[in-house]
Motif scaffolding. Sequence first.
Motif, PDB file in Angstrom:
ATOM      1  N   VAL A 155      10.754  -9.915   9.564  1.00 22.88           N
ATOM      2  CA  VAL A 155      12.034  -9.796  10.268  1.00 22.88           C
ATOM      3  C   VAL A 155      12.819  -8.601   9.745  1.00 22.88           C
ATOM      4  O   VAL A 155      13.434  -7.849  10.517  1.00 22.88           O
ATOM      5  N   SER A 156      12.811  -8.395   8.424  1.00 20.07           N
ATOM      6  CA  SER A 156      13.497  -7.236   7.848  1.00 20.07           C
ATOM      7  C   SER A 156      12.898  -5.936   8.379  1.00 20.07           C
ATOM      8  O   SER A 156      13.622  -4.988   8.701  1.00 20.07           O
ATOM      9  N   TYR A 157      11.581  -5.883   8.465  1.00 17.63           N
ATOM     10  CA  TYR A 157      10.888  -4.696   9.000  1.00 17.63           C
ATOM     11  C   TYR A 157      11.306  -4.439  10.446  1.00 17.63           C
ATOM     12  O   TYR A 157      11.613  -3.302  10.834  1.00 17.63           O
ATOM     13  N   TRP A 158      11.351  -5.490  11.244  1.00 11.29           N
ATOM     14  CA  TRP A 158      11.735  -5.355  12.653  1.00 11.29           C
ATOM     15  C   TRP A 158      13.178  -4.857  12.775  1.00 11.29           C
ATOM     16  O   TRP A 158      13.480  -3.987  13.609  1.00 11.29           O
ATOM     17  N   ILE A 159      14.067  -5.383  11.944  1.00 11.37           N
ATOM     18  CA  ILE A 159      15.464  -4.925  11.970  1.00 11.37           C
ATOM     19  C   ILE A 159      15.546  -3.451  11.588  1.00 11.37           C
ATOM     20  O   ILE A 159      16.318  -2.680  12.174  1.00 11.37           O
ATOM     21  N   GLY A 160      14.738  -3.048  10.606  1.00 13.78           N
ATOM     22  CA  GLY A 160      14.723  -1.644  10.212  1.00 13.78           C
ATOM     23  C   GLY A 160      14.298  -0.739  11.348  1.00 13.78           C
ATOM     24  O   GLY A 160      14.860   0.351  11.540  1.00 13.78           O
ATOM     25  N   ILE A 161      13.311  -1.168  12.128  1.00 14.58           N
ATOM     26  CA  ILE A 161      12.849  -0.369  13.264  1.00 14.58           C
ATOM     27  C   ILE A 161      13.911  -0.300  14.359  1.00 14.58           C
ATOM     28  O   ILE A 161      14.210   0.777  14.889  1.00 14.58           O
ATOM     29  N   PHE A 218      10.042   3.315  -1.203  1.00 11.70           N
ATOM     30  CA  PHE A 218       9.057   3.372  -0.126  1.00 11.70           C
ATOM     31  C   PHE A 218       8.533   4.796   0.073  1.00 11.70           C
ATOM     32  O   PHE A 218       7.333   5.014   0.253  1.00 11.70           O
ATOM     33  N   LYS A 219       9.424   5.775   0.059  1.00 14.05           N
ATOM     34  CA  LYS A 219       9.006   7.157   0.275  1.00 14.05           C
ATOM     35  C   LYS A 219       8.100   7.652  -0.850  1.00 14.05           C
ATOM     36  O   LYS A 219       7.225   8.495  -0.631  1.00 14.05           O
ATOM     37  N   LYS A 220       8.315   7.118  -2.039  1.00 14.45           N
ATOM     38  CA  LYS A 220       7.488   7.529  -3.169  1.00 14.45           C
ATOM     39  C   LYS A 220       6.093   6.920  -3.099  1.00 14.45           C
ATOM     40  O   LYS A 220       5.094   7.610  -3.324  1.00 14.45           O
ATOM     41  N   TRP A 221       6.003   5.625  -2.761  1.00 16.38           N
ATOM     42  CA  TRP A 221       4.740   4.909  -2.885  1.00 16.38           C
ATOM     43  C   TRP A 221       4.068   4.592  -1.556  1.00 16.38           C
ATOM     44  O   TRP A 221       2.910   4.166  -1.550  1.00 16.38           O
ATOM     45  N   GLY A 222       4.762   4.765  -0.446  1.00 13.25           N
ATOM     46  CA  GLY A 222       4.144   4.494   0.847  1.00 13.25           C
ATOM     47  C   GLY A 222       3.845   3.015   1.052  1.00 13.25           C
ATOM     48  O   GLY A 222       4.564   2.154   0.551  1.00 13.25           O
ATOM     49  N   VAL A 244      12.591  -3.067   0.554  1.00 14.07           N
ATOM     50  CA  VAL A 244      11.466  -2.201   0.889  1.00 14.07           C
ATOM     51  C   VAL A 244      10.981  -2.450   2.320  1.00 14.07           C
ATOM     52  O   VAL A 244      10.730  -1.497   3.057  1.00 14.07           O
ATOM     53  N   PRO A 245      10.831  -3.711   2.782  1.00 13.47           N
ATOM     54  CA  PRO A 245      10.432  -3.918   4.187  1.00 13.47           C
ATOM     55  C   PRO A 245      11.429  -3.322   5.177  1.00 13.47           C
ATOM     56  O   PRO A 245      11.039  -2.787   6.217  1.00 13.47           O
ATOM     57  N   LEU A 246      12.713  -3.402   4.858  1.00 10.09           N
ATOM     58  CA  LEU A 246      13.732  -2.793   5.703  1.00 10.09           C
ATOM     59  C   LEU A 246      13.539  -1.283   5.757  1.00 10.09           C
ATOM     60  O   LEU A 246      13.570  -0.669   6.830  1.00 10.09           O
ATOM     61  N   ALA A 247      13.304  -0.678   4.587  1.00 15.48           N
ATOM     62  CA  ALA A 247      13.064   0.763   4.526  1.00 15.48           C
ATOM     63  C   ALA A 247      11.783   1.138   5.260  1.00 15.48           C
ATOM     64  O   ALA A 247      11.712   2.182   5.917  1.00 15.48           O
ATOM     65  N   ALA A 248      10.761   0.280   5.166  1.00 16.78           N
ATOM     66  CA  ALA A 248       9.506   0.542   5.877  1.00 16.78           C
ATOM     67  C   ALA A 248       9.739   0.590   7.379  1.00 16.78           C
ATOM     68  O   ALA A 248       9.163   1.431   8.084  1.00 16.78           O
ATOM     69  N   GLY A 249      10.584  -0.306   7.874  1.00 18.40           N
ATOM     70  CA  GLY A 249      10.908  -0.275   9.294  1.00 18.40           C
ATOM     71  C   GLY A 249      11.703   0.958   9.675  1.00 18.40           C
ATOM     72  O   GLY A 249      11.429   1.596  10.699  1.00 18.40           O
ATOM     73  N   ILE A 250      12.680   1.316   8.862  1.00 16.87           N
ATOM     74  CA  ILE A 250      13.481   2.514   9.138  1.00 16.87           C
ATOM     75  C   ILE A 250      12.602   3.753   9.183  1.00 16.87           C
ATOM     76  O   ILE A 250      12.792   4.641  10.018  1.00 16.87           O
ATOM     77  N   CYS A 251      11.630   3.812   8.277  1.00 16.14           N
ATOM     78  CA  CYS A 251      10.725   4.967   8.198  1.00 16.14           C
ATOM     79  C   CYS A 251       9.559   4.878   9.190  1.00 16.14           C
ATOM     80  O   CYS A 251       8.664   5.717   9.169  1.00 16.14           O
ATOM     81  N   ARG A 252       9.562   3.834  10.028  1.00 12.34           N
ATOM     82  CA  ARG A 252       8.539   3.666  11.072  1.00 12.34           C
ATOM     83  C   ARG A 252       7.130   3.544  10.505  1.00 12.34           C
ATOM     84  O   ARG A 252       6.172   4.138  11.036  1.00 12.34           O
TER      85      ARG A 252
END
Length: 203
Positions: A76-82, A108-112, A129-137
Motif C-alpha cells: 500500500v505504501s508503494y502504491w501511494i508513492g506511485i 533507496f537511491k543508494k541500494w536500489g 523505503v517502500p514509499l520511496a520505491a513507489g515515488i522513484c517508480r
Amino acid sequence: MEQFATDVLAFIRTHPEMAALVIGFTAFAESFAFVSFFFPGFAILVAAGAMVQAGLIDPVAAALAGAAGAALGDAVSYWIGIKFGHMLPDAWPFRRHPDALEQGATFFKKWGWPSVFIGRFFGPLRAFVPLAAGICRMPLVPFMAANVISAVVWAPALLFSGYVIGTIARSGWSIEQKALAAGAALAAFAGLVWLSRKIFKTG
C-alpha cells in the motif's frame, strides 16, 4: 502508546481466536508509512511471540498473518508513492517529519531494489523505503519479490525473538543463566542496530 500496546496484548490473551487477525493488522500498521510513526507494532509482535511460547497462540497462523500484514503494508505504501508521490512532502505527517521521507529516498537511491528487503529490518527505514520505491517508480515485480520475501522472514523473526524471551522467562534456569542469555540477546540486537546505522551512513 505503551498503554495501547498493553490493551492490545490483553485483548489477545482474552480472545486468542482473534490473535492472527490482530497480529496481521499490527504488522500492517508497523509497515504502513502513515501509521508507523505512532504505532507500537514492534513491541506487540515480540510480545505475541512470548504468547506463542506459552501456548496461547498458534505459531503458524501468527507467522502467516504477520507476514501477510507486513507485505500488504509495504504494498500500500508503494502504491501511494506511485500515485501521490509528488504531493507527499506537503502532506501529513511528512510536513512535520520531512527527514523520514528524505532518509527513505536516500537509502533507496543508494541500494536500489535490495533496500526494500534490507529496510524491512531497520525501524527508521521500514515504512519509508517502500514509499520511496513507489515515488522513484521501481518496477512492480522486483518490488513485490523483495517485499514478500522480507515479510516472510521479518514477521516470524520477531515472533521467534519473543518466543526466546518467553522461554528464558519461564525456564528453570538460575538468575545467572537467565542474565547470560538475556545479555547474549541484547548483544545480538545491539549488533543489528549498529549494522543498520552503518548501512544507512554509507547511504
